[in-house]
Scaffold this motif. Structure first.
Motif, PDB file in Angstrom:
ATOM      1  N   ASN A   2      40.534  29.706 -56.472  1.00 56.35           N
ATOM      2  CA  ASN A   2      41.264  29.413 -55.235  1.00 56.35           C
ATOM      3  C   ASN A   2      42.759  29.563 -55.476  1.00 56.35           C
ATOM      4  O   ASN A   2      43.331  28.842 -56.295  1.00 56.35           O
ATOM      5  CB  ASN A   2      40.961  27.986 -54.758  1.00 56.35           C
ATOM      6  CG  ASN A   2      39.485  27.769 -54.502  1.00 56.35           C
ATOM      7  OD1 ASN A   2      38.791  28.654 -54.008  1.00 56.35           O
ATOM      8  ND2 ASN A   2      38.992  26.592 -54.849  1.00 56.35           N
ATOM      9  N   THR A  19      39.996  32.648 -51.642  1.00 61.22           N
ATOM     10  CA  THR A  19      38.897  31.874 -52.219  1.00 61.22           C
ATOM     11  C   THR A  19      37.737  32.818 -52.472  1.00 61.22           C
ATOM     12  O   THR A  19      36.985  33.146 -51.558  1.00 61.22           O
ATOM     13  CB  THR A  19      38.453  30.736 -51.283  1.00 61.22           C
ATOM     14  OG1 THR A  19      38.089  31.288 -50.011  1.00 61.22           O
ATOM     15  CG2 THR A  19      39.579  29.740 -51.070  1.00 61.22           C
ATOM     16  N   LEU A  50      38.762  23.781 -48.044  1.00 62.63           N
ATOM     17  CA  LEU A  50      38.318  23.609 -49.429  1.00 62.63           C
ATOM     18  C   LEU A  50      37.762  22.197 -49.617  1.00 62.63           C
ATOM     19  O   LEU A  50      38.140  21.263 -48.920  1.00 62.63           O
ATOM     20  CB  LEU A  50      39.481  23.843 -50.393  1.00 62.63           C
ATOM     21  CG  LEU A  50      40.144  25.225 -50.328  1.00 62.63           C
ATOM     22  CD1 LEU A  50      41.320  25.286 -51.293  1.00 62.63           C
ATOM     23  CD2 LEU A  50      39.129  26.319 -50.648  1.00 62.63           C
ATOM     24  N   GLU A  51      36.900  22.057 -50.591  1.00 63.37           N
ATOM     25  CA  GLU A  51      36.203  20.780 -50.791  1.00 63.37           C
ATOM     26  C   GLU A  51      37.164  19.609 -50.954  1.00 63.37           C
ATOM     27  O   GLU A  51      36.958  18.532 -50.387  1.00 63.37           O
ATOM     28  CB  GLU A  51      35.300  20.882 -52.020  1.00 63.37           C
ATOM     29  CG  GLU A  51      34.446  19.642 -52.243  1.00 63.37           C
ATOM     30  CD  GLU A  51      33.473  19.817 -53.397  1.00 63.37           C
ATOM     31  OE1 GLU A  51      32.865  18.811 -53.805  1.00 63.37           O
ATOM     32  OE2 GLU A  51      33.324  20.954 -53.881  1.00 63.37           O
ATOM     33  N   GLU A  52      38.227  19.805 -51.729  1.00 63.09           N
ATOM     34  CA  GLU A  52      39.204  18.739 -51.939  1.00 63.09           C
ATOM     35  C   GLU A  52      40.596  19.131 -51.459  1.00 63.09           C
ATOM     36  O   GLU A  52      41.598  18.665 -51.987  1.00 63.09           O
ATOM     37  CB  GLU A  52      39.254  18.367 -53.418  1.00 63.09           C
ATOM     38  CG  GLU A  52      37.970  17.780 -53.958  1.00 63.09           C
ATOM     39  CD  GLU A  52      38.136  17.346 -55.407  1.00 63.09           C
ATOM     40  OE1 GLU A  52      38.705  16.249 -55.631  1.00 63.09           O
ATOM     41  OE2 GLU A  52      37.716  18.098 -56.295  1.00 63.09           O
ATOM     42  N   SER A  56      41.819  21.503 -54.722  1.00 65.02           N
ATOM     43  CA  SER A  56      40.841  22.503 -55.161  1.00 65.02           C
ATOM     44  C   SER A  56      41.503  23.791 -55.638  1.00 65.02           C
ATOM     45  O   SER A  56      40.808  24.702 -56.103  1.00 65.02           O
ATOM     46  CB  SER A  56      39.868  22.833 -54.021  1.00 65.02           C
ATOM     47  OG  SER A  56      39.123  21.696 -53.633  1.00 65.02           O
TER      48      SER A  56
END
Length: 230
Positions: A2, A19, A50-52, A56
């Protein structure tokens, strides 16, 4: 991987998130950025999927110039701030290279408007190993630019203000002109991915901007001398 990339060396500003194979890009103007105050909100919005979020990210990239001083400092401060907070490597890409990477040609002369009747420029050649810079980045009057040989493609915003003059000073040297090519964050992100995979990400202390020209405005004496000679 990423990667967040920021390019603000010209009046067209862009932020991109790469990504894997997916690439999204925001584009605006330097005036919009000045009104908004900073690009952090744009970066945060791109990373929300994004997940976090920004946590991330694996790398931060930005255009190191040459270009507009305020724009360069904006991209640099935001990139280094995020890199510091997230302990990430940084990749910087020459703004002229970011233009050349978009051009499918063997010989490329990138011209970016440097204002004050000057251009930032350099030369690139493409072969089986990729794109390589074959001349230093300079800031010159358009009439002082000399192209060695023939087969050159002129690319960049400098073509709008002085492309005809460069061509006339180099008869037979130019095959085409691509005035709409600008440094783009999407291009930076792809270049940064390659740099990171090859282990060439920089520590924050290693980052340098490329100003090329130290003086950003003509003095009164310089302006009077320029007017007298015209």
């Amino acid at each position: 991987m990423n990667i967040l990339a920021i390019e603000s060396s010209t009046e067209t500003v862009s932020v991109a998130l790469l990504t894997g194979d997916a690439l999204v890009e925001w584009e605006g103007t330097a005036e919009q950025v000045r009104r908004q105050g900073n690009l952090l909100g744009v970066a945060d919005e791109l990373c929300r999927g994004l997940e976090e979020g920004v946590k991330s990210l694996d790398c931060i990239a930005f255009g190191r110039g040459p270009g507009a001083f305020t724009g360069l400092r904006t991209a640099c401060s935001l990139s280094l701030g995020l890199a510091e907070a997230l302990a990430l490597p940084v990749v910087t890409v020459c703004s002229l290279r970011a233009v050349a990477l978009q051009v499918e040609a063997v010989r490329i002369c990138v011209l970016l408007d440097a204002r004050m009747s000057q251009l930032y420029w350099t030369l690139f050649e493409r072969d089986s190993t990729g794109l390589r810079q074959i001349a230093p980045v300079l800031c010159s009057a358009p009439g002082d630019i000399v192209l060695p040989g023939a087969g050159w493609v002129l690319a960049g915003s400098g073509c709008v203000v002085a492309g005809d003059l460069v061509r006339s000073k180099n008869p037979g040297a130019c095959d085409a002109t691509l005035a709409d090519c600008l440094p783009r964050a999407a291009t930076l992100a792809k270049e940064a991915e390659r740099e990171c995979r090859e282990g060439r990400g920089l520590d924050r202390a290693q980052v340098e901007l490329s100003y090329v020209r130290d003086n950003v405005a003509l003095t009164i004496r310089e302006r009077l001398a320029q007017k007298a000679s015209s």
